[in-house]
Design a protein around this motif. Structure first.
Motif, PDB file in Angstrom:
ATOM      1  N   GLY A   1       0.813  -1.207   0.000  1.00  0.00           N
ATOM      2  CA  GLY A   1       0.000   0.000   0.000  1.00  0.00           C
ATOM      3  C   GLY A   1       0.846   1.257   0.000  1.00  0.00           C
ATOM      4  O   GLY A   1       0.562   2.218  -0.722  1.00  0.00           O
TER       5      GLY A   1
ATOM      6  N   PRO B   1      -9.507  -1.545   1.184  1.00  0.00           N
ATOM      7  CA  PRO B   1      -8.765  -0.784   0.183  1.00  0.00           C
ATOM      8  C   PRO B   1      -8.091  -1.676  -0.849  1.00  0.00           C
ATOM      9  O   PRO B   1      -7.623  -2.773  -0.548  1.00  0.00           O
ATOM     10  CB  PRO B   1      -7.730  -0.020   1.019  1.00  0.00           C
TER      11      PRO B   1
ATOM     12  N   ALA C   1      -7.879   2.622  -4.509  1.00  0.00           N
ATOM     13  CA  ALA C   1      -7.968   3.441  -3.294  1.00  0.00           C
ATOM     14  C   ALA C   1      -6.604   3.993  -2.910  1.00  0.00           C
ATOM     15  O   ALA C   1      -6.477   5.165  -2.525  1.00  0.00           O
ATOM     16  CB  ALA C   1      -8.547   2.612  -2.151  1.00  0.00           C
ATOM     17  N   TYR C   2      -5.568   3.152  -3.027  1.00  0.00           N
ATOM     18  CA  TYR C   2      -4.220   3.613  -2.697  1.00  0.00           C
ATOM     19  C   TYR C   2      -3.789   4.757  -3.615  1.00  0.00           C
ATOM     20  O   TYR C   2      -3.270   5.782  -3.162  1.00  0.00           O
ATOM     21  CB  TYR C   2      -3.216   2.469  -2.827  1.00  0.00           C
TER      22      TYR C   2
ATOM     23  N   ALA D   1      -5.819   7.993  -2.957  1.00  0.00           N
ATOM     24  CA  ALA D   1      -5.373   8.654  -1.725  1.00  0.00           C
ATOM     25  C   ALA D   1      -4.035   9.343  -1.934  1.00  0.00           C
ATOM     26  O   ALA D   1      -3.803  10.457  -1.440  1.00  0.00           O
ATOM     27  CB  ALA D   1      -5.267   7.638  -0.600  1.00  0.00           C
TER      28      ALA D   1
ATOM     29  N   VAL E   1      -8.236   5.403   3.875  1.00  0.00           N
ATOM     30  CA  VAL E   1      -7.814   4.118   3.326  1.00  0.00           C
ATOM     31  C   VAL E   1      -7.529   3.105   4.425  1.00  0.00           C
ATOM     32  O   VAL E   1      -7.899   1.931   4.331  1.00  0.00           O
ATOM     33  CB  VAL E   1      -6.569   4.300   2.434  1.00  0.00           C
ATOM     34  N   TYR E   2      -6.905   3.555   5.526  1.00  0.00           N
ATOM     35  CA  TYR E   2      -6.446   2.635   6.564  1.00  0.00           C
ATOM     36  C   TYR E   2      -7.279   2.663   7.840  1.00  0.00           C
ATOM     37  O   TYR E   2      -6.921   2.012   8.817  1.00  0.00           O
ATOM     38  CB  TYR E   2      -4.985   2.949   6.911  1.00  0.00           C
TER      39      TYR E   2
END
Length: 236
Positions: A70, A120, A124-125, A128, A149-150
């Motif tokens: 990620g 995610p 998404a990574y 972001a 995300v996290y």
């Protein structure tokens, strides 16, 4: 900056370092609106520089939980978007930077509060990373996209990965700002002066990060961000 302003900023930085060291997010959300109220000229260099020692410490402290996959996608996208953040900074007049910070802070906090749980993936990574590259370079505030995300991952993974992504991105943003004349090494003075305050907050977080409820801490950070952002918007 007078003595009272310096004390207020030091207390804010200590609290923000404790919050981010404990929960993984919150430093820029707390510091940027306060810095913008005290002296808009502190943005974004002061916030970016002040976070470097804190994120270096947190990333090393919890390196065993780092999400390398990620972090790789986020960092690549974040670095690619950094010039866009510089362009945004150049397009915004100095007197409106506080308004931008306030608006970005309020929007990020609202999105963070309202976002549903999700798992995610690559999209998404990358998303972001792009948003972080734009907003953090322009305003110093870049945590909310990474927190989104996290936010449903283990706390140690959130803290270590967000810290590592921030660390690389902050250095890249500062180098670009310095190279283009939008900041200078002289602007690092206040960040260097407040390293002891950052260290105190980081040390306190080391004592508390295993004991705090991350959901409650996250909620407190976002509520504070909402209030600070609104104050900054109304004060501009």
């Amino acid at each position: 900056m007078n003595t009272l302003h310096l004390v207020v900023l030091a207390v804010t930085v200590t609290a923000a370092a404790f919050v981010q060291g404990s929960s993984g997010l919150g430093f820029a959300l707390i510091v940027a609106p306060v810095a913008g109220i005290l002296d808009p000229g502190l943005l974004p260099v002061f916030v970016l520089a002040a976070m470097i020692p804190l994120n270096l410490y947190v990333a090393w402290r919890e390196r065993a939980s780092l999400d390398l996959r990620g972090a790789g996608w986020i960092t690549g996208a974040r670095l690619a978007a950094t010039p866009g953040g510089l362009a945004l900074l150049l397009l915004v007049p100095d007197r409106r930077l506080g308004l931008l910070v306030g608006g970005a802070t309020v929007l990020a906090a609202v999105v963070s509060l309202a976002a549903p749980a999700f798992a995610p993936g690559r999209a998404a990574y990358v998303g972001a990373g792009v948003v972080t590259g734009l907003t953090e370079t322009a305003t110093g505030v870049g945590g909310p996209p990474l927190a989104l995300v996290y936010q449903h991952r283990p706390p140690a993974e959130l803290r270590s990965t967000v810290a590592a992504c921030f660390l690389v991105g902050e250095v890249a943003s500062l180098l670009l700002l310095f190279a283009t004349g939008e900041g200078s090494p002289a602007d690092l003075g206040w960040a260097l002066a407040l390293v002891p305050a950052i260290a105190v907050g980081a040390w306190l977080s080391r004592l508390a990060h295993h004991r705090l409820d991350p959901r409650r801490m996250r909620l407190c950070v976002l509520v504070f961000a909402l209030v600070s952002g609104v104050v900054l918007l109304l004060g501009v």
